[in-house]
Design a protein around this motif. Structure first.
Motif, PDB file in Angstrom:
ATOM      1  N   ALA A  42       1.199 -18.309  -6.902  1.00 49.86           N
ATOM      2  CA  ALA A  42       0.953 -17.245  -5.926  1.00 49.86           C
ATOM      3  C   ALA A  42       1.967 -16.116  -6.042  1.00 49.86           C
ATOM      4  O   ALA A  42       3.086 -16.295  -6.533  1.00 49.86           O
ATOM      5  N   LYS A  43       1.572 -14.952  -5.545  1.00 55.07           N
ATOM      6  CA  LYS A  43       2.459 -13.802  -5.457  1.00 55.07           C
ATOM      7  C   LYS A  43       2.934 -13.648  -4.014  1.00 55.07           C
ATOM      8  O   LYS A  43       2.257 -14.077  -3.071  1.00 55.07           O
ATOM      9  N   PRO A  44       4.093 -13.021  -3.802  1.00 55.14           N
ATOM     10  CA  PRO A  44       4.611 -12.888  -2.439  1.00 55.14           C
ATOM     11  C   PRO A  44       3.630 -12.254  -1.455  1.00 55.14           C
ATOM     12  O   PRO A  44       3.600 -12.655  -0.288  1.00 55.14           O
ATOM     13  N   LYS A  45       2.822 -11.305  -1.910  1.00 56.05           N
ATOM     14  CA  LYS A  45       1.899 -10.635  -0.999  1.00 56.05           C
ATOM     15  C   LYS A  45       0.847 -11.583  -0.433  1.00 56.05           C
ATOM     16  O   LYS A  45       0.199 -11.280   0.570  1.00 56.05           O
ATOM     17  N   ASP A  46       0.673 -12.745  -1.050  1.00 54.73           N
ATOM     18  CA  ASP A  46      -0.351 -13.695  -0.623  1.00 54.73           C
ATOM     19  C   ASP A  46       0.235 -14.924   0.062  1.00 54.73           C
ATOM     20  O   ASP A  46      -0.436 -15.959   0.183  1.00 54.73           O
TER      21      ASP A  46
ATOM     22  N   ASP B 149       7.056  -3.953   0.501  1.00 54.30           N
ATOM     23  CA  ASP B 149       5.651  -4.270   0.735  1.00 54.30           C
ATOM     24  C   ASP B 149       5.194  -5.565   0.066  1.00 54.30           C
ATOM     25  O   ASP B 149       4.001  -5.864   0.032  1.00 54.30           O
ATOM     26  N   ALA B 150       6.117  -6.337  -0.490  1.00 52.62           N
ATOM     27  CA  ALA B 150       5.834  -7.641  -1.113  1.00 52.62           C
ATOM     28  C   ALA B 150       5.095  -7.515  -2.437  1.00 52.62           C
ATOM     29  O   ALA B 150       4.542  -8.496  -2.929  1.00 52.62           O
ATOM     30  N   ILE B 151       5.089  -6.332  -3.037  1.00 54.53           N
ATOM     31  CA  ILE B 151       4.469  -6.107  -4.345  1.00 54.53           C
ATOM     32  C   ILE B 151       5.527  -5.536  -5.283  1.00 54.53           C
ATOM     33  O   ILE B 151       6.284  -4.636  -4.904  1.00 54.53           O
ATOM     34  N   GLU B 152       5.573  -6.045  -6.495  1.00 53.22           N
ATOM     35  CA  GLU B 152       6.599  -5.584  -7.432  1.00 53.22           C
ATOM     36  C   GLU B 152       6.412  -4.105  -7.772  1.00 53.22           C
ATOM     37  O   GLU B 152       5.298  -3.646  -7.995  1.00 53.22           O
ATOM     38  N   ASN B 153       7.513  -3.374  -7.816  1.00 53.77           N
ATOM     39  CA  ASN B 153       7.544  -1.989  -8.276  1.00 53.77           C
ATOM     40  C   ASN B 153       8.111  -1.870  -9.680  1.00 53.77           C
ATOM     41  O   ASN B 153       7.770  -0.946 -10.424  1.00 53.77           O
TER      42      ASN B 153
ATOM     43  N   PRO C 111      -3.242 -13.005  12.961  1.00 49.96           N
ATOM     44  CA  PRO C 111      -2.510 -12.485  11.805  1.00 49.96           C
ATOM     45  C   PRO C 111      -1.005 -12.430  11.994  1.00 49.96           C
ATOM     46  O   PRO C 111      -0.247 -12.814  11.114  1.00 49.96           O
ATOM     47  N   HIS C 112      -0.556 -11.969  13.192  1.00 52.81           N
ATOM     48  CA  HIS C 112       0.894 -11.841  13.337  1.00 52.81           C
ATOM     49  C   HIS C 112       1.557 -13.205  13.431  1.00 52.81           C
ATOM     50  O   HIS C 112       2.661 -13.426  12.947  1.00 52.81           O
ATOM     51  N   VAL C 113       0.867 -14.153  14.033  1.00 50.84           N
ATOM     52  CA  VAL C 113       1.393 -15.515  14.068  1.00 50.84           C
ATOM     53  C   VAL C 113       1.395 -16.113  12.679  1.00 50.84           C
ATOM     54  O   VAL C 113       2.301 -16.821  12.262  1.00 50.84           O
ATOM     55  N   LEU C 114       0.331 -15.796  11.922  1.00 49.06           N
ATOM     56  CA  LEU C 114       0.223 -16.296  10.550  1.00 49.06           C
ATOM     57  C   LEU C 114       1.412 -15.831   9.728  1.00 49.06           C
ATOM     58  O   LEU C 114       2.040 -16.598   9.021  1.00 49.06           O
ATOM     59  N   GLN C 115       1.730 -14.533   9.843  1.00 50.81           N
ATOM     60  CA  GLN C 115       2.836 -14.014   9.059  1.00 50.81           C
ATOM     61  C   GLN C 115       4.153 -14.669   9.455  1.00 50.81           C
ATOM     62  O   GLN C 115       4.941 -15.082   8.611  1.00 50.81           O
TER      63      GLN C 115
END
Length: 494
Positions: free
Chosen positions: A331-335, A97-101, A7-11
């Motif tokens: 896609a959305k940033p969180k994905d 958090d990569a999600i729109e507020n 996961p951390h490498v993926l990010q």
């Protein structure tokens, strides 16, 4: 079996790839994905986010999105209305958090006045969008009136609280100016005064201070030697800054510009992320015959589907593989983790080295310098606490705006922390800045001790100090220092 990174490498990979996209971008985001080429009205070309530098407006945030690329000034008889069946949106992530507020949602409506002329005893509809000179909004000589509304959404874009943005003085329906048909329609010097009547002071829900909005045609604000770049970089990347013509100089775009008080869009941190998107209904049928009116040839229904996305310049343009460009737009940033394979081994620096062997590509993998610059923000500049790596522009609103006269077109690389990649202003030369960062400029700037905490050192980037350029100058001097900051569109006829 296909091995997948941890996961951390993926990010890190995702961020590096997207960063390379941004860092190696060589063209504006015109027609950057297969499907969007068939939907020009919802094709975003550029996104800007900066602390306002108009004198006296330093406490405001300006958001600008350009749509509908490659507009010929002579594009009659219908010109360039926006899609009334689309959503055009600005999104802000205020907590990292990569999600729109917060989102600002624009919806458009095209109303046909149906001006008719008496022809031998019969009233016959005219074929043009104007029946005479135009000097004011919603004038009787305008055959088509284009209007829009704006909603502010707090929370997730489709489930959050929705409140209307209204004009100071009342009303929630705004007029969009007719495109610059020519000087006979608007007068030889009249378009500027006409367009300025469409700059509205607005009440932002939850804000005690009004903002401003403008939607209308502007000259394309991007500069690029477009043909030479896509012809395998058929130019001298170490040549003069103004060696090549700007091949977008004769084109217009449609601009959505919104100015909001900074205090209304920041939370516990002054750092925000932003991007623009456009969405259509999933089902679109051809109406046969179409309803009478303007732009009524389709029937639309079903859930909204995002078809365009733009944050950092040019990510989809040159990094995402051709097979996934449409997927990236949806896609959305969180994905963004799904695009990891394009990031862990970025291709653009290797391509530059292949074409110009003396420009040796950086050797540090994953490219953590690009992650810091473009996808998490740089520590101490525009990186939120507990940031989730994702592709968007990030801006530290506590950094004072630089007046136009003092701006560096290289932004942070030029010692101007109020510029790209700390947000993006119209005069920021993102092509030159991103070319240099792609080839390791931050590795050189950070020094052997990695003072910038970007995870590399000068020896990792043999070409990191090279003054790479596409040879087309982008400069703050090319633009006004007043809202909406972009230049008047080119007229269809003098």
């Amino acid at each position: 079996m296909k091995l997948r990174p941890k996961p951390h490498v993926l990010q890190l990979g995702v961020l590096a790839s997207c960063a390379v996209a941004a860092a190696g971008a060589l063209a504006s985001s015109h027609r950057e994905a297969p499907s969007i080429t068939a939907m020009p009205k919802v094709d975003a070309t550029d996104f800007y986010m900066f602390r306002s530098y108009e004198p006296g407006r330093q406490d405001y945030l300006t958001l600008i999105a350009n749509y509908q690329p490659d507009q010929g000034p002579y594009g009659g008889p219908n010109y360039y209305t926006l899609d009334p069946d689309a959503l055009y949106e600005f999104h802000l992530d205020t907590d990292g958090d990569a999600i729109e507020n917060i989102s600002f949602r624009f919806r458009f409506d095209n109303q046909l006045r149906d001006i008719q002329l008496p022809i031998s005893g019969k009233q016959v509809s005219i074929p043009l969008v104007q029946a005479g000179g135009i000097s004011a909004p919603n004038q009787a000589t305008s055959n088509v009136r284009e209007t829009y509304t704006i909603d502010m959404v707090r929370g997730e874009r489709r489930r959050g609280r929705v409140d209307a943005v209204s004009m100071v003085g009342g009303g929630t329906v705004f007029d969009k100016p007719t495109d610059y048909i020519g000087n006979k329609t608007f007068g030889p010097n009249g378009y500027a005064a006409y367009a300025n009547q469409h700059i509205y002071a607005v009440n932002i829900p939850g804000c005690g201070t009004p903002g401003r909005v403008f939607v209308g045609q502007r000259k394309d604000s991007f500069s690029i030697a477009l043909g030479k770049v896509f012809d395998l970089i058929n130019l001298n990347p170490l040549g003069a800054l103004d060696a090549n013509p700007d091949e977008l100089a004769g084109r217009n775009v449609t601009t959505l510009a919104l100015e909001v008080p900074i205090a209304c869009v920041t939370g516990g941190s002054p750092i925000i992320g932003g991007w623009t998107s456009a969405s259509l209904r999933q089902a679109r049928l051809i109406a046969s015959p179409p309803k009478r009116g303007h732009g009524t040839a389709t029937l639309n229904g079903g859930p909204w589907a995002q078809v365009s996305r733009l944050g950092m310049p040019l990510v989809n343009e040159v990094v995402i593989g051709l097979k996934d460009k449409d997927r990236f737009n949806s896609a959305k940033p969180k994905d963004d983790g799904q695009f990891a394979d394009y990031v862990t081994n970025p291709t653009l620096p290797a391509l530059i080295q292949t074409l110009f062997p003396s420009a040796v590509a950086p050797t540090n993998f994953p490219r953590t310098d690009l992650v810091a610059a473009f996808l998490t923000g740089v520590a101490g500049v525009n990186q939120p606490a507990n940031v989730k790596p994702s592709e968007m522009l990030r801006l530290n609103t506590s950094i004072a705006p630089t007046p136009k006269a003092g701006q560096s077109n290289l932004g942070v690389l030029g010692g101007d922390n109020a510029g790209f990649p700390n947000g993006r202003r119209p005069g920021d030369d993102v092509v030159d800045a991103e070319l240099r960062v792609a080839m390791g400029a931050l590795c050189v700037a950070t020094g052997a001790a990695d003072a910038l905490q970007v995870g590399c050192k000068p020896s990792d980037a043999p070409a990191g100090a090279a003054a790479l350029t596409d040879g087309t100058l982008q400069s703050p001097a090319q633009f006004p220092d007043a809202f909406p900051y972009l230049n008047l569109p080119l007229p269809g006829a003098q």
